[in-house]
Design an enzyme around this catalytic site. Sequence first.
Site, PDB file in Angstrom:
ATOM      1  NE  ARG B  39      43.589  46.202  36.484  1.00  0.00           N
ATOM      2  CZ  ARG B  39      42.469  45.762  35.908  1.00  0.00           C
ATOM      3  NH1 ARG B  39      41.299  46.102  36.397  1.00  0.00           N
ATOM      4  NH2 ARG B  39      42.531  44.963  34.860  1.00  0.00           N
ATOM      5  NE  ARG B  43      40.967  43.559  41.186  1.00  0.00           N
ATOM      6  CZ  ARG B  43      41.760  42.664  40.595  1.00  0.00           C
ATOM      7  NH1 ARG B  43      41.544  41.381  40.784  1.00  0.00           N
ATOM      8  NH2 ARG B  43      42.762  43.052  39.835  1.00  0.00           N
ATOM      9  NE  ARG B  52      32.057  44.978  40.407  1.00  0.00           N
ATOM     10  CZ  ARG B  52      33.061  44.163  40.078  1.00  0.00           C
ATOM     11  NH1 ARG B  52      34.226  44.661  39.793  1.00  0.00           N
ATOM     12  NH2 ARG B  52      32.881  42.855  39.999  1.00  0.00           N
ATOM     13  CG  ASP B  88      36.576  44.857  31.472  1.00  0.00           C
ATOM     14  OD1 ASP B  88      37.269  44.549  32.441  1.00  0.00           O
ATOM     15  OD2 ASP B  88      36.574  44.196  30.407  1.00  0.00           O
ATOM     16  CE1 TYR B 163      41.619  38.617  28.280  1.00  0.00           C
ATOM     17  CE2 TYR B 163      41.829  40.806  27.337  1.00  0.00           C
ATOM     18  CZ  TYR B 163      42.114  39.911  28.343  1.00  0.00           C
ATOM     19  OH  TYR B 163      42.895  40.291  29.413  1.00  0.00           O
TER      20      TYR B 163
END
Lengths: 372, 372
Positions: B39, B43, B52, B88, B163
């Site tokens: 990552r 963020r 984004r 992702d 998921y």
Amino acid sequence: MSGVSCEMITCVTAPVQDSPFLRACRREPVPWTPVWFMRQAGRSLPEYRAARDGMTMLAACTRADVITEITLQPLRRFAVDAAILFSDIVVPLRAVGVDIDIKPGVGPVTAEPFRSEADLARLRDLEPGDVPYVTEAVTSLVRELGTTPLIGFAGGPFTLASYLIEGGPSKSHDRTRALMYGNPGLWHALLDRLASITAAFLRVQVSAGVSAVQLFDSWAGAVAPADYRAAVLPHSSRIFAALAGSGVPRIHFGVGTGELLQLLGEAGADVVGVDWRVGLDEAARRVGAGRALQGNLDPAALLAPWPVVEEQVKRVLAQGRVAEGHVFNLGHGVLPETDPGVLARVTDLVHAETVSVRGSDPPEPPDGQKAL
Amino acid sequence: MSGVSCEMITCVTAPVQDSPFLRACRREPVPWTPVWFMRQAGRSLPEYRAARDGMTMLAACTRADVITEITLQPLRRFAVDAAILFSDIVVPLRAVGVDIDIKPGVGPVTAEPFRSEADLARLRDLEPGDVPYVTEAVTSLVRELGTTPLIGFAGGPFTLASYLIEGGPSKSHDRTRALMYGNPGLWHALLDRLASITAAFLRVQVSAGVSAVQLFDSWAGAVAPADYRAAVLPHSSRIFAALAGSGVPRIHFGVGTGELLQLLGEAGADVVGVDWRVGLDEAARRVGAGRALQGNLDPAALLAPWPVVEEQVKRVLAQGRVAEGHVFNLGHGVLPETDPGVLARVTDLVHAETVSVRGSDPPEPPDGQKAL
């Protein structure tokens, strides 16, 4: 101490002390492998959902009559060898005035997460008078349970700290570890406070008559062993040491603690709880001599067809034979969607499998306990 | 294959193949220990949040220009030794038409969780034409990156299955394990489908020019080793085998996989990623000979004051020396609140510490990469 007279303690205590559960905790020979289930009193039972109907978790945990009823419910269904006090890990925190609540479907949440030295003032010592419902419930439960041991309940210091620091449930407890690394002074002061509160909370339960205690440091597996040893273990040790003179076996459990099993024992546990990721044979090797094991059927396996469950139960029993003492349990709590009938069958299977091995009489069927 | 001519491949590929990152993956001598961060494009970077702004995660992951920009952002700040394709784990699932979305602040959610054989029909094979934005982004990135390797990205079969089965993020993946135990036929059919999709997704990336791939089976640590071997490993093996002829190093990572490290390697990985719970010295022992390691600084430690970070970095490097090859990384992804300046310092520290040990020239400073 509870209001029970010495005479009563004697007549009740002796058979309890001889129960398979306490014998296994003390690594003594047992007539059969004792069984209980984490969250055996909980959402999988319709009578639990009925007893909680319209009542918040915290309301239920602070009413002696509700605690007593919910604690007894699974014993009316299953031939389990121990009851565990119905409570929640936030109960002692709420009892000392921390603004923490249990949000349905989420878990413990606190509006103002702990972040600074000033927050320590929010954690005063716990006095027995703060939890009268616990004293009352334990006293009444010990009387009702007769020869079945009652296990006391508290959350461990890392887990309590994580709820206070994260502000709510967390997948990886990053902020908790960040505080642990970033501000060791505050970290140790916080865990010291939490350990004092937890030790006092467990002492209340022991004084009222529980026969064993389990410290649920559920999320302690989020830290590496060296960090656990330096940052968590001293505080858990202090909790266990505070109970050392009581003679009650101390169980220590956390999820995903494969790397920490030895340290969970070293902290002062008589019994180390093992989740489903490490077999009991390997767990026995890691924990070492002088401690019993508890566990470790995967709770998710209970949702499978019976032949799968049966195979898994037998595997756990086979691997558990190398332990010096084995209390059969799950590797984590009963899942809400579990069929209670499966828990009954698992209990009976464990008893039948181990009673035949050890050549003793089978345990009393659950019908006998329905009279409670 | 990508549209790049052989001549171009030759002139670009040779120096990439000689990069410290790929050398470490191949367990060859390195001029310094290579660094990248899971990552690293994310963020924690203000320019990422700007790129984004007003764009959903899935929109960003399906636009070649955005993928390219975000992938390059960390290389303008840090002297990291590799880029990783911004993507992702749900991207290939969406590409074959699964109704799965990424809910901000929550993660991947699917309105209709997978529960029965009928759901298998929702998983068709992935064709290169399903992910043109990936081919386009990789092609352009390889050209832009020059001698810096680009790592391809995909989610592992247990994690993708979790998921789909849970319907969203989960703390303990209980329903996933319940399906694994309860319906092995459906389980294997589901993971087989997911493995095919994942292998095809990674082959697209390799064809377009990535120099290595990482399979993120982030939540595989939820299963015990015996279950991993029987229920997950065959599918991960098939993914890695599909890339065996490509010559690109294959990295295999999951969180909380201390019990599984050997099996993560056995599945066919050249490099095993290690989270922060197991030291690299112990990880090397578990993984065994013939594989490199990647990891394992606790991302939460990056939030601590610099002296703590420095000490932790040096510990990771010291423990990593026993590995046959070491790619420095975190034990999980960069936390959003991480100061990018700390990532820059960590990168430089790793280089400085290891360049001095191995007596080579220091790596190019980030300023040199700002020209990208």
